[in-house]
Design a protein around this motif. Structure first.
Motif, PDB file in Angstrom:
ATOM      1  N   LYS A 187      48.059  51.597  46.292  1.00 31.55           N
ATOM      2  CA  LYS A 187      48.544  51.301  44.854  1.00 31.55           C
ATOM      3  C   LYS A 187      48.359  49.709  44.615  1.00 31.55           C
ATOM      4  N   PHE A 188      48.651  48.920  45.451  1.00 34.43           N
ATOM      5  CA  PHE A 188      48.374  47.591  45.450  1.00 34.43           C
ATOM      6  C   PHE A 188      46.656  47.101  45.321  1.00 34.43           C
ATOM      7  N   ILE A 189      45.959  47.886  46.117  1.00 34.04           N
ATOM      8  CA  ILE A 189      44.334  47.837  46.005  1.00 34.04           C
ATOM      9  C   ILE A 189      43.931  48.152  44.528  1.00 34.04           C
ATOM     10  N   ARG A 190      44.410  49.307  44.369  1.00 34.28           N
ATOM     11  CA  ARG A 190      43.979  49.970  43.228  1.00 34.28           C
ATOM     12  C   ARG A 190      44.360  49.068  42.028  1.00 34.28           C
ATOM     13  N   GLN A 191      45.463  48.541  41.926  1.00 35.75           N
ATOM     14  CA  GLN A 191      45.876  47.524  40.691  1.00 35.75           C
ATOM     15  C   GLN A 191      44.910  46.311  40.705  1.00 35.75           C
ATOM     16  N   ALA A 192      44.809  45.722  41.985  1.00 35.75           N
ATOM     17  CA  ALA A 192      43.939  44.476  41.983  1.00 35.75           C
ATOM     18  C   ALA A 192      42.624  44.847  41.453  1.00 35.75           C
ATOM     19  N   LEU A 193      42.037  46.361  41.844  1.00 35.01           N
ATOM     20  CA  LEU A 193      40.610  46.367  41.270  1.00 35.01           C
ATOM     21  C   LEU A 193      40.608  46.507  39.806  1.00 35.01           C
ATOM     22  N   SER A 194      41.607  47.168  39.181  1.00 34.52           N
ATOM     23  CA  SER A 194      41.699  47.599  38.045  1.00 34.52           C
ATOM     24  C   SER A 194      41.906  45.981  37.355  1.00 34.52           C
ATOM     25  N   ASN A 195      42.541  45.023  37.818  1.00 27.41           N
ATOM     26  CA  ASN A 195      42.662  43.643  36.985  1.00 27.41           C
ATOM     27  C   ASN A 195      41.301  43.227  37.422  1.00 27.41           C
ATOM     28  N   THR A 196      40.512  43.167  38.412  1.00 23.22           N
ATOM     29  CA  THR A 196      39.392  42.437  38.492  1.00 23.22           C
ATOM     30  C   THR A 196      38.387  43.049  37.651  1.00 23.22           C
ATOM     31  N   ASP A 197      38.510  44.597  37.417  1.00 21.17           N
ATOM     32  CA  ASP A 197      37.477  45.028  36.211  1.00 21.17           C
ATOM     33  C   ASP A 197      37.740  44.392  34.738  1.00 21.17           C
TER      34      ASP A 197
END
Length: 447
Positions: free
Chosen positions: A279-289
Motif C-alpha cells: 500500500k505504501f509503495i502504491r501510494q508513493a508511485l501514484s504521487n510520483t505519477d
C-alpha cells in the motif's frame, strides 16, 4: 504537453502508392520533426549514403505523443558518419553508435545491423552462454536492420528527402490494434538482451498497449536472466520505468511478470507478507505519477527511499515509530547496509545514496522538535523531501502523533508564533525568571 496534432492515424499519413500494407509508403508531416535530425539525414544522403529517421520518434508521432529523441539509421559505418559530420563522436563498444551534436540536442546515428548468423561467422558477435549478446558490430541492409529491432512498432523508417515512410514489418497494423509484439522468436530475443523484458513493461504501460500473448508468455520463466545484466544498466532502466509518468502501472506489470523481485529482491520478500508495504509503495508511485504529469520533477533518491523503506523498518524492528524512536546511529548503520546490498542489483550512485539516507534520518529528526532543533531542521536542504516522506507515511495510515500537521503549520507561521508552538509543545506557555533574595551574611561573634 503536445496539442493534438492529428485526428486519427489515417490523417497522419497520405497514401503515395498502392503497395501492400507492410510495404506502403506514406507522406509524413515534417514540421513536427527535429530540424537537426533532418539536417543529419540530408548530409549523409548528400555524401551518397542511405539515411532514415527511425524507430520510436515515428511511433510517438503516430500516437500523438511529442517525441523526446530523434534517431537516424544509415548504411554508413560509424567511422564514415564521423568523416561526413564533424560535430560527432563514436560511442560504445558493445554496439558502436555515433552521437551528432547540434547545440543542446544530440542526434543518435546507428548503422544498419545485419543478421546474427553473419555476425558470428565474421567473428563480430560474442554471446554469453545464456544467449545474451555481448558484442555486435556486424552491419547489413535496412530490411535486415528492421528484423533486428525489438518491437514491430519501433521498426519504421522515414526518408525525409522523398517524404516517405517505410513499414517493412507491419508495425502500423499493431499501432492501430494497440498491440505490443516482439519481432522474431520472443524467447530468443529476450535471451539475446534480457532488458527487452523491461522494455515490454515500459512500452505497455506508457502506450497503454496489450502485450501479444506469444511475446508475453516467455517473460514469466525468463525473468531470472536480468540477474546477469550489469547493475549500472539496470539502474538506468529503473529510472526510465518509474519516471515515465506511468509508475503505478509499471509496478503492477513488473509484479505480474515476476520482474520486480529481480530488481528489488529485499522489498520483494517483504511485499509477499506485508499488505501495508505494498500500500505504501502504491501510494508513493501514484504521487510520483501525479507530480510528473503536472510538470514537476521527482528525485530518484526519493523513489529508492520509498522502495526500501519497508525493509528498513523491518530490520529496525519498528512497525511504528510513535512510541519509541529508533537510535539515529543504528538507523545510519542499517541504511548503509541496505543501500550497499541493493547496489548489487541496481547500482545506486553516491549522489542518490546520501540523500536517501538523509530522508530516512529526517523521520527521526522531525520527531525531535525541542529547542532550536526545529529551526535547524527547517533550513536543512533535505527538509522538504523528509517532510514529504512523512506525509506519505501518514497517508497510508501510519500514526505519527500528528507530526505532519504540526510541521505543516510550523512552516506557515512567523517566528513569534513558532515560539508559541514550541512553548505549547513543552507544556510551558509562560516562563518566569526565578527571583533571588539577598541575604546578608551574619558574622559570628566568638565569646
Amino acid at each position: 504537453m503536445l496539442k493534438k496534432i492529428f485526428r486519427t492515424v489515417d490523417n497522419l499519413f497520405k497514401r503515395s502508392d498502392t503497395k501492400s500494407e507492410s510495404k506502403q509508403n506514406y507522406v509524413l508531416e515534417q514540421k513536427f520533426i527535429s530540424n537537426n535530425a533532418i539536417d543529419t539525414i540530408k548530409k549523409l544522403q548528400k555524401a551518397g549514403y542511405e539515411a532514415y529517421l527511425v524507430g520510436g520518434c515515428i511511433r510517438d508521432l503516430l500516437l500523438n505523443i511529442q517525441p523526446k529523441d530523434f534517431d537516424v539509421a544509415t548504411n554508413a559505418t560509424p567511422e564514415q558518419v564521423k568523416k561526413v559530420i564533424r560535430n560527432s563522436r563514436i560511442i560504445g563498444r558493445r554496439f558502436k553508435l555515433v552521437h551528432v551534436f547540434w547545440g543542446r540536442e544530440t542526434i543518435e546515428v546507428a548503422t544498419f545491423r545485419g543478421p546474427h548468423e553473419q555476425a558470428r561467422a565474421d567473428n563480430e558477435s560474442v554471446q554469453h552462454s545464456s544467449g545474451r549478446i555481448l558484442r555486435d558490430n556486424v552491419y547489413g541492409s535496412m530490411d535486415q536492420d528492421a528484423y533486428r529491432r525489438d518491437f514491430t512498432i519501433n521498426a519504421f523508417y522515414y526518408d525525409v528527402t522523398k517524404k516517405k515512410l517505410l513499414d517493412p514489418i507491419g508495425g502500423l497494423k499493431d499501432i492501430k490494434n494497440k498491440t505490443l509484439a516482439v519481432i522474431g522468436d520472443p524467447t530468443q530475443r529476450y535471451q539475446e538482451d534480457p532488458v527487452r523484458m523491461l522494455r515490454v513493461v515500459r512500452f505497455a504501460a506508457k502506450l497503454d498497449f496489450c502485450v501479444e500473448p506469444l511475446s508475453e508468455a516467455p517473460i514469466y520463466h525468463l525473468s531470472y536472466l536480468l540477474a546477469d545484466v550489469p547493475a549500472a544498466r539496470l539502474f538506468d532502466e529503473v529510472l526510465k520505468l518509474f519516471l515515465s509518468g506511468k509508475a503505478l502501472r509499471v509496478f503492477e506489470l513488473l509484479c505480474q511478470y515476476n520482474l520486480f523481485k529481480i530488481l528489488f529482491p529485499k522489498i520483494g520478500e517483504v511485499l509477499s507478507t506485508s499488505p501495508q508495504a505494498e500500500k505504501f509503495i502504491r501510494q508513493a508511485l501514484s504521487n510520483t505519477d501525479d507530480r510528473l504529469n503536472s510538470g514537476k520533477t521527482v528525485n530518484p533518491a526519493f523513489l529508492y527511499a520509498t522502495f526500501l523503506w519497508p525493509v528498513l523498518q523491518q530490520r529496525l524492528g519498528q512497525s511504528s515509530w510513535l512510541e519509541k524512536l529508533p537510535n539515529l546511529l543504528e538507523l545510519q548503520e542499517v541504511a548503509n547496509e541496505l543501500i550497499f546490498e541493493q547496489s548489487k542489483y541496481t547500482t545506486i550512485p553516491k549522489r542518490f545514496g546520501i540523500p536517501m539516507r538523509e530522508i530516512w534520518e529526517a523521520q527521526i529528526r522531525l520527531a525531535k522538535r525541542q529547542g532550536k532543533k526545529a529551526d535547524l531542521l527547517l533550513s536543512h536542504p533535505r527538509f522538504r523531501a523528509g517532510y514529504d516522506f512523512l506525509l506519505l507515511r501518514e497517508s497510508v495510515g501510519e500514526d505519527t502523533g500528528g507530526l505532519g500537521a504540526w510541521w505543516t503549520k510550523y512552516q506557515q507561521l512567523d517566528d513569534q508564533h513558532r515560539r508559541v508552538m514550541m512553548q505549547d509543545l513543552s507544556g510551558n506557555k509562560k516562563t518566569t525568571k526565578r527571583k533571588y533574595r539577598y541575604k546578608p551574611k551574619v558574622k559570628k561573634v566568638e565569646i
